[in-house]
Design a protein around this motif. Structure first.
Motif, PDB file in Angstrom:
ATOM      1  N   MET A   1       0.780  -0.906   0.152  1.00 43.65           N
ATOM      2  CA  MET A   1       0.312  -0.079   0.195  1.00 43.65           C
ATOM      3  C   MET A   1       0.668   1.435   0.406  1.00 43.65           C
ATOM      4  SD  MET A   1      -2.550   1.111   2.727  1.00 43.65           S
ATOM      5  CE  MET A   1      -4.383  -0.064   2.747  1.00 43.65           C
ATOM      6  N   THR A   2       0.283   2.370  -0.854  1.00 44.25           N
ATOM      7  CA  THR A   2       0.929   3.735  -0.659  1.00 44.25           C
ATOM      8  C   THR A   2       0.824   4.227   0.821  1.00 44.25           C
ATOM      9  OG1 THR A   2       1.365   3.638  -3.403  1.00 44.25           O
ATOM     10  CG2 THR A   2       2.197   5.957  -2.139  1.00 44.25           C
ATOM     11  N   LYS A   3       1.979   5.334   0.748  1.00 45.60           N
ATOM     12  CA  LYS A   3       2.003   5.662   2.410  1.00 45.60           C
ATOM     13  C   LYS A   3       0.898   7.355   1.745  1.00 45.60           C
ATOM     14  CE  LYS A   3       5.018   3.884   5.163  1.00 45.60           C
ATOM     15  NZ  LYS A   3       5.995   4.377   6.779  1.00 45.60           N
ATOM     16  N   SER A   4       0.610   8.016   2.266  1.00 45.60           N
ATOM     17  CA  SER A   4      -0.470   9.408   1.370  1.00 45.60           C
ATOM     18  C   SER A   4       1.038  10.378   2.499  1.00 45.60           C
ATOM     19  CB  SER A   4      -1.298   9.814   2.822  1.00 45.60           C
ATOM     20  OG  SER A   4      -0.756  10.409   4.503  1.00 45.60           O
ATOM     21  N   ARG A   5       0.633  11.385   1.539  1.00 47.26           N
ATOM     22  CA  ARG A   5       2.264  12.176   1.628  1.00 47.26           C
ATOM     23  C   ARG A   5       2.381  12.524   3.203  1.00 47.26           C
ATOM     24  NH1 ARG A   5       0.571  17.390  -1.781  1.00 47.26           N
ATOM     25  NH2 ARG A   5      -1.590  16.342  -1.095  1.00 47.26           N
ATOM     26  N   VAL A   6       1.148  12.831   3.661  1.00 52.91           N
ATOM     27  CA  VAL A   6       1.575  13.333   5.586  1.00 52.91           C
ATOM     28  C   VAL A   6       2.075  11.789   6.362  1.00 52.91           C
ATOM     29  CG1 VAL A   6       0.096  13.622   7.300  1.00 52.91           C
ATOM     30  CG2 VAL A   6      -0.687  14.844   5.599  1.00 52.91           C
ATOM     31  N   GLU A   7       1.670  10.822   5.622  1.00 53.20           N
ATOM     32  CA  GLU A   7       2.134   9.551   7.051  1.00 53.20           C
ATOM     33  C   GLU A   7       4.190   9.554   6.339  1.00 53.20           C
ATOM     34  OE1 GLU A   7      -1.120   5.940   6.435  1.00 53.20           O
ATOM     35  OE2 GLU A   7       0.170   6.516   4.891  1.00 53.20           O
ATOM     36  N   ALA A  10       5.490  12.504   8.360  1.00 52.58           N
ATOM     37  CA  ALA A  10       5.688  11.811   9.752  1.00 52.58           C
ATOM     38  C   ALA A  10       6.272  11.117   9.936  1.00 52.58           C
ATOM     39  CB  ALA A  10       4.195  11.306  10.328  1.00 52.58           C
ATOM     40  N   GLY A  11       6.910  10.328   8.843  1.00 55.46           N
ATOM     41  CA  GLY A  11       8.573   9.450   8.837  1.00 55.46           C
ATOM     42  C   GLY A  11       9.141   9.435   8.728  1.00 55.46           C
ATOM     43  N   ALA A  12       8.988  10.836   7.611  1.00 54.20           N
ATOM     44  CA  ALA A  12      10.317  11.521   7.645  1.00 54.20           C
ATOM     45  C   ALA A  12      10.769  12.685   9.314  1.00 54.20           C
ATOM     46  CB  ALA A  12      10.390  12.945   6.204  1.00 54.20           C
ATOM     47  N   TYR A  13       9.889  13.439   9.499  1.00 56.94           N
ATOM     48  CA  TYR A  13      10.026  13.737  11.435  1.00 56.94           C
ATOM     49  C   TYR A  13      10.429  12.690  12.344  1.00 56.94           C
ATOM     50  CZ  TYR A  13       8.461  15.517  15.486  1.00 56.94           C
ATOM     51  OH  TYR A  13       8.502  16.137  16.684  1.00 56.94           O
ATOM     52  N   ALA A  46      -5.378  17.124  10.895  1.00 60.43           N
ATOM     53  CA  ALA A  46      -6.019  15.573  11.213  1.00 60.43           C
ATOM     54  C   ALA A  46      -5.167  14.571  11.527  1.00 60.43           C
ATOM     55  CB  ALA A  46      -7.450  15.188  10.085  1.00 60.43           C
ATOM     56  N   ARG A  47      -4.404  14.608  11.308  1.00 60.63           N
ATOM     57  CA  ARG A  47      -3.355  13.805  11.430  1.00 60.63           C
ATOM     58  C   ARG A  47      -1.731  14.605  12.766  1.00 60.63           C
ATOM     59  NH1 ARG A  47      -2.815   9.878   6.356  1.00 60.63           N
ATOM     60  NH2 ARG A  47      -2.280   8.463   7.914  1.00 60.63           N
ATOM     61  N   VAL A  48      -2.423  14.978  13.270  1.00 63.64           N
ATOM     62  CA  VAL A  48      -1.083  15.775  13.000  1.00 63.64           C
ATOM     63  C   VAL A  48      -0.645  14.628  14.521  1.00 63.64           C
ATOM     64  CG1 VAL A  48      -2.808  17.549  15.837  1.00 63.64           C
ATOM     65  CG2 VAL A  48      -0.392  17.650  14.544  1.00 63.64           C
ATOM     66  N   GLY A  49      -1.493  13.810  15.208  1.00 66.55           N
ATOM     67  CA  GLY A  49      -1.298  12.760  16.457  1.00 66.55           C
ATOM     68  C   GLY A  49      -0.199  12.055  16.096  1.00 66.55           C
ATOM     69  N   GLU A  50       0.178  11.920  14.505  1.00 70.30           N
ATOM     70  CA  GLU A  50       0.760  10.737  14.321  1.00 70.30           C
ATOM     71  C   GLU A  50       2.608  11.659  14.525  1.00 70.30           C
ATOM     72  OE1 GLU A  50       0.962   9.791  10.055  1.00 70.30           O
ATOM     73  OE2 GLU A  50      -1.628  10.070  10.055  1.00 70.30           O
TER      74      GLU A  50
END
Length: 184
Positions: A1-7, A10-13, A46-50
């Motif tokens: 599955m392709t990760k979203s841009r936010v994911e 968040a991974g780089a962060y 919406a995904r700042v929790g990540e």
């Protein structure tokens, strides 16, 4: 599955925040800009929790400061607000003195409560556009940054030149940047 841009962002962060922190950095070097396309703002919110989860997993504290309503709340308290709406030109001096100072106090308060291994994350800087330059706010609070100040920044970066909403002339800044372009 392709990760979203936010994911992916968040991974780089997560990789960045998990790396050992140098304690001898100046305040300007303790600032991290998470730079993303302005179209991603709602999704990122919406995904700042990540980002919080990545920070806590790395053993750091997390404080989220959302500046989205700062201008509206400040303006609502001003007794002359109706006159400013009639003639916005009159607002210029108050913005440069009072609003800038109040915004810096709010962010400094959060930074002073955070420890050396904590992240204070600033969300909503796009709402400051036209009222306060993010560069002025960051410079004003630099001395209070003990851990890391993470600025969620909708816009662009070229080298160390940052442009909020890709609309205003950028400014050169010493902050570290995390972008999707950093992925390899």
């Amino acid at each position: 599955m392709t990760k979203s841009r936010v994911e992916r962002l968040a991974g780089a962060y997560e990789r960045h925040v998990a790396a050992p922190w140098r304690r001898t950095l100046a305040g300007a070097q303790r600032v991290v800009f998470v730079v993303y396309d302005k179209e991603m703002e709602r999704t990122l919110r919406a995904r700042v929790g990540e980002f919080e989860q990545a920070t806590r997993s790395a053993g750091h504290g997390w404080t989220l400061v959302d500046c989205t309503r700062w201008f509206a709340e400040w303006m609502a308290r001003d007794e002359y607000r109706d006159a400013y709406f009639e003639n916005p030109f009159l607002l210029g001096l108050k913005l440069e003195s009072e609003f800038r100072a109040e915004s810096a106090r709010k962010l400094t308060g959060a930074l002073e409560q955070a420890g050396e291994s904590d992240v204070v994350a600033l969300l909503g800087v796009a709402s400051l556009y036209g009222f306060l330059r993010v560069s002025d706010l960051i410079r004003a609070v630099e001395p209070a940054v003990r851990g890391r100040l993470v600025v969620f920044f909708p816009g662009g970066r070229s080298e160390n030149n940052f442009r909020l909403l890709d609309a205003r002339d950028g400014w050169n800044y010493l902050a570290q940047a995390i972008t999707l372009h950093d992925e390899q």
